[in-house]
Write a protein that holds these residues in place. Structure first.
Motif, short mmCIF file in Angstrom:
data_model
loop_
_atom_site.label_atom_id
_atom_site.label_comp_id
_atom_site.label_asym_id
_atom_site.label_seq_id
_atom_site.Cartn_x
_atom_site.Cartn_y
_atom_site.Cartn_z
N UNK A 128 -13.79 3.44 14.53
CA UNK A 128 -15.00 4.38 14.71
C UNK A 128 -15.65 4.89 13.42
N UNK A 129 -14.77 5.53 12.73
CA UNK A 129 -15.24 6.05 11.43
C UNK A 129 -15.24 5.24 10.32
N UNK A 130 -14.60 4.10 10.30
CA UNK A 130 -14.09 2.98 9.15
C UNK A 130 -13.38 4.06 8.06
N UNK A 131 -12.99 5.04 8.46
CA UNK A 131 -11.96 5.56 7.55
C UNK A 131 -10.61 4.95 7.56
N UNK A 132 -9.91 5.00 6.29
CA UNK A 132 -8.60 4.44 6.39
C UNK A 132 -7.65 4.86 7.28
N UNK A 133 -6.58 3.98 7.94
CA UNK A 133 -6.00 4.64 9.08
C UNK A 133 -4.77 5.10 8.51
N UNK A 134 -3.76 5.16 9.50
CA UNK A 134 -2.44 5.85 8.80
C UNK A 134 -1.55 4.94 8.04
N UNK A 135 -1.58 3.73 8.32
CA UNK A 135 -0.94 2.50 7.39
C UNK A 135 -1.27 2.47 6.09
N UNK A 136 -2.82 2.48 5.83
CA UNK A 136 -3.38 2.58 4.52
C UNK A 136 -3.27 3.63 3.73
N UNK A 137 -3.31 4.95 4.75
CA UNK A 137 -3.48 6.10 3.82
C UNK A 137 -1.74 6.11 3.58
N UNK A 138 -0.74 5.79 4.36
CA UNK A 138 0.42 5.82 3.73
C UNK A 138 0.82 5.09 2.52
N UNK A 139 0.16 3.86 2.41
CA UNK A 139 0.32 3.08 1.05
C UNK A 139 -0.05 3.70 -0.03
N UNK A 140 -1.52 4.40 0.35
CA UNK A 140 -2.26 5.24 -0.94
C UNK A 140 -1.27 6.53 -1.23
N UNK A 141 -0.82 7.13 -0.40
CA UNK A 141 -0.14 8.20 -0.29
C UNK A 141 1.27 8.02 -1.28
N UNK A 142 1.98 6.79 -0.90
CA UNK A 142 3.24 6.36 -1.61
C UNK A 142 2.87 6.05 -3.19
N UNK A 200 -2.20 22.68 4.41
CA UNK A 200 -2.09 22.16 2.87
C UNK A 200 -0.68 22.22 2.63
N UNK A 201 -0.11 21.03 1.81
CA UNK A 201 1.08 20.67 1.40
C UNK A 201 0.96 20.13 0.00
N UNK A 202 1.65 20.82 -1.19
CA UNK A 202 1.39 20.53 -2.44
C UNK A 202 2.91 19.64 -2.85
N UNK A 203 2.44 18.60 -3.45
CA UNK A 203 3.53 17.88 -4.30
C UNK A 203 3.66 18.29 -5.71
N UNK A 204 4.87 18.54 -6.15
CA UNK A 204 6.21 18.66 -5.54
C UNK A 204 6.76 19.94 -4.97
N UNK A 205 6.05 20.99 -5.16
CA UNK A 205 6.40 22.45 -4.88
C UNK A 205 6.79 22.34 -3.32
N UNK A 206 6.12 21.88 -2.27
CA UNK A 206 6.45 22.05 -1.15
C UNK A 206 7.17 20.93 -0.45
N UNK A 207 7.06 19.66 -0.82
CA UNK A 207 7.75 18.41 -0.39
C UNK A 207 7.70 17.36 -1.51
N UNK A 208 8.92 16.76 -1.32
CA UNK A 208 9.07 15.58 -2.52
C UNK A 208 8.84 14.27 -1.91
N UNK A 209 8.49 13.93 -1.00
CA UNK A 209 8.42 12.61 -0.36
C UNK A 209 7.31 12.51 0.76
N UNK A 210 7.21 11.24 1.00
CA UNK A 210 5.77 11.08 1.82
C UNK A 210 6.05 11.93 3.30
N UNK A 211 7.11 11.50 3.97
CA UNK A 211 7.40 11.91 5.14
C UNK A 211 7.65 13.70 5.23
N UNK A 212 8.14 14.17 4.12
CA UNK A 212 8.20 15.43 4.23
C UNK A 212 6.67 16.19 4.09
N UNK A 213 6.11 15.34 3.04
CA UNK A 213 4.78 16.04 3.00
C UNK A 213 3.95 16.28 4.08
N UNK A 214 3.87 15.05 4.83
CA UNK A 214 3.08 14.77 6.19
C UNK A 214 3.68 15.93 7.04
#
Ligand code: GTP
Length: 524
Positions: free
Chosen positions: A365-379, A486-500
């Motif tokens: 619908x919005x042509x925005x990256x989906x969860x999978x691509x976002x996950x790659x970029x986050x990592x 809002x979650x800040x790396x690394x203060x609030x979480x140190x990995x992808x799953x925790x940040x999300x």
């Protein structure tokens, strides 16, 4: 129809070349076959000419033989009677004159003094009305005395003084002096009068036995008469065996040249083709005399020689040339078509692959990256932030009270609102930031590099403010808001799953706190 493009012209070049080369070869073969046919026709014509000449020569030779045989009769006998002569000629001709010969005759040479006795003898022997004419008795005469066959027409010539006719006399003297045959120029036979049919007489002189006859002078002294024949030229030609050559016309002229006034025979007087394809002039030779034979081809000759192979070569050659050109064109364009098709298929495959990859990584619908691509970029961003010991921020943005919009204005308006909200959020971000849609009205934002939590706060605030402004979707003015965690790396979480997870939790806390606000993970 559009003009042919350069590639189409290029594609035509080889087929045209092949077609033209094939046509050129056909033309060469056709020309060669025509030349061969022309040579064949010339050979056939030459053969017909030789055949015509030799047939006439053979017939003339047979006449000469008959004369020599008659001279043999006179040389072998002391006296040859009229009956002897007629029996002999009858035997020679086989009872009739099938060879075009009109007559054979014996003509003595009589001094003036022997004329009365000669006439008396002839009358006494049965030729009651025998008389020498013309002749005034003042000089020697040469009267026709025996004639065979003794038809009434032939008998009319009895007593005819041949010496009185300059043409005949000339030939007789030639025969006398040479000892061989001599032929007159064209004469008319007495029996043909008044029709002047071209005829000839051939003479062979008779010499008194025992007298020398080896020189012209001795022959002049020894001559006592002539045997001779007369023939019409038309009868001679008609009597020749065989059918003659089809398509060949023959003219015979008395003399060495084909002069119109000396024309004696024309086999096709009606069909005078002005431009015969082949012509030839030949001569029939007699002692001191010549006939000119003009032989020419008629249209029937060329029809009989029709050049079928040349026509077959031309027809087949043109067909083969066209087929070759067509075949080459198909080969050339087939290759070009296959190449263009392969290119189009490759392009299509690439585009499809690109589309599939896009679809696998983006929200339709919005042509925005989906969860999978976002996950790659986050990592990737987290890995980099760890390496560089820098900070990154992750935001969860959930639109408030979106469901009522759907319910009130319809799903399509809801879709448009989602797209418009996306645009506004995108305008709040930098190129290096990532905005993704992870649920119905849920978005995530990755700021891969921030210096402080204030940087994240400012971006989040910009987003919240821009969403809070009214949207105009068609006729609908829609007021919504957004709750942001809002979650800040690394203060609030140190990995992808925790940040999300912590950003999600913070967002729900913003909701719980009354919506249209932002919450940091450590503000819970
Ligand atoms: N038009 C539209 N609606 C969607 C789409 N995806 C999900 N939704 C709807 O979005 C709504 C999201 O629901 P919620 O977030 O629970 O409802 P809300 O009204 O936003 O409530 P709060 O988030 O608690 O404020 C649902 O009604 C979904 O059916 C979509 O692609 N298009």
């Amino acid at each position: 129809m559009p003009p042919p493009g350069p590639s189409r012209l290029r594609n035509l070049r080889l087929p045209l070349l092949v077609g033209l080369l094939s046509l050129a070869l056909t033309g060469w073969l056709w020309h060669h076959e025509n030349q061969a046919a022309e040579a064949r026709m010339q050979t056939d014509f030459d053969f017909s000419v030789r055949q015509s000449v030799s047939r006439i020569e053979e017939r003339i030779a047979s006449y000469e033989q008959m004369l020599r045989a008659a001279r043999g009769l006179f040389e072998a006998s002391d006296a040859v009677s009229r009956d002897d002569f007629q029996s002999f000629v009858s035997a020679l001709m086989g009872g009739s004159a099938p060879s075009g010969l009109q007559l054979m005759a014996f003509t003595p040479l009589l001094p003036a003094g022997q004329i009365p006795g000669h006439v008396a003898t002839r009358r006494a022997l049965g030729d009651a009305d025998y008389a020498i004419r013309p002749g005034d008795g003042s000089g020697p005469v040469a009267p026709v005395t025996y004639i065979a066959p003794p038809t009434p027409g032939n008998r009319a010539a009895l007593g005819h003084n041949l010496y009185a006719d300059p043409l005949r006399r000339k030939a007789m003297l030639q025969a006398r002096d040479s000892g061989g045959i001599a032929i007159t120029s064209r004469i008319a036979l007495r029996l043909d009068a008044p029709h002047n049919k071209p005829a000839f007489a051939m003479y062979l002189a008779l010499y008194t036995r025992g007298q020398p006859d080896d020189t012209p002078a001795s022959r002049q002294a020894a001559v006592y008469g002539w045997v001779h024949i007369a023939f019409r030229l038309a009868d001679l030609i008609a009597s020749m065996p065989g059918e003659g050559s089809p398509g060949i016309a023959l003219r015979i002229y008395d003399g060495p040249e084909a002069l119109a006034e000396r024309l004696m025979f024309d086999s096709e007087p009606e069909a005078d083709s002005p431009l015969p394809r082949f012509t030839a002039i030949k001569h029939i030779e007699f002692p001191q005399h010549r006939w000119a034979l003009q032989v020419r081809s008629t249209p029937a000759f060329e029809l009989g020689q029709s050049n079928k192979p040349a026509r077959i070569i031309a027809g087949a050659g043109v067909c083969v040339s066209l087929l070759l050109a067509l075949f080459t064109w198909q080969l050339v364009t087939g290759r070009a078509r296959a190449f263009a098709r392969a290119q189009a298929m490759t392009r299509e495959l690439r585009e499809r692959e690109e589309y599939m990859r896009h679809m696998a990584q983006h929200d339709p619908l919005t042509q925005l990256p989906n969860r999978a691509l976002f996950s790659d970029r986050l990592q990737a961003a987290l890995a980099r932030a760890r390496r560089e010991r820098s900070r990154a921020a992750l935001m969860f943005v959930d639109l408030d009270h979106f469901k009522p919009v759907n319910d009130a204005c319809g799903h399509a308006v809801g879709d448009s609102l989602l797209i418009a909200a996306t645009e506004r959020m995108r305008e709040c971000l930098r190129e290096s930031d990532t905005l993704a849609r992870v649920g119905g009205d849920e978005f995530v934002v990755l700021l891969p590099h921030i210096d402080s939590r204030d940087d994240a706060r400012q971006v989040a605030e910009r987003i919240r403010t821009s969403i809070a402004l009214p949207f105009q979707i068609g006729p609908h003015q829609i007021d919504i808001s957004a709750s942001i965690g809002i979650c800040i790396f690394p203060e609030h979480a140190g990995d992808e799953v925790s940040l999300m997870k912590c950003a999600d939790t913070a967002m729900y806390q913003a909701k719980d706190a009354g919506r249209d606000r932002l919450f940091f993970a450590d503000e819970a």
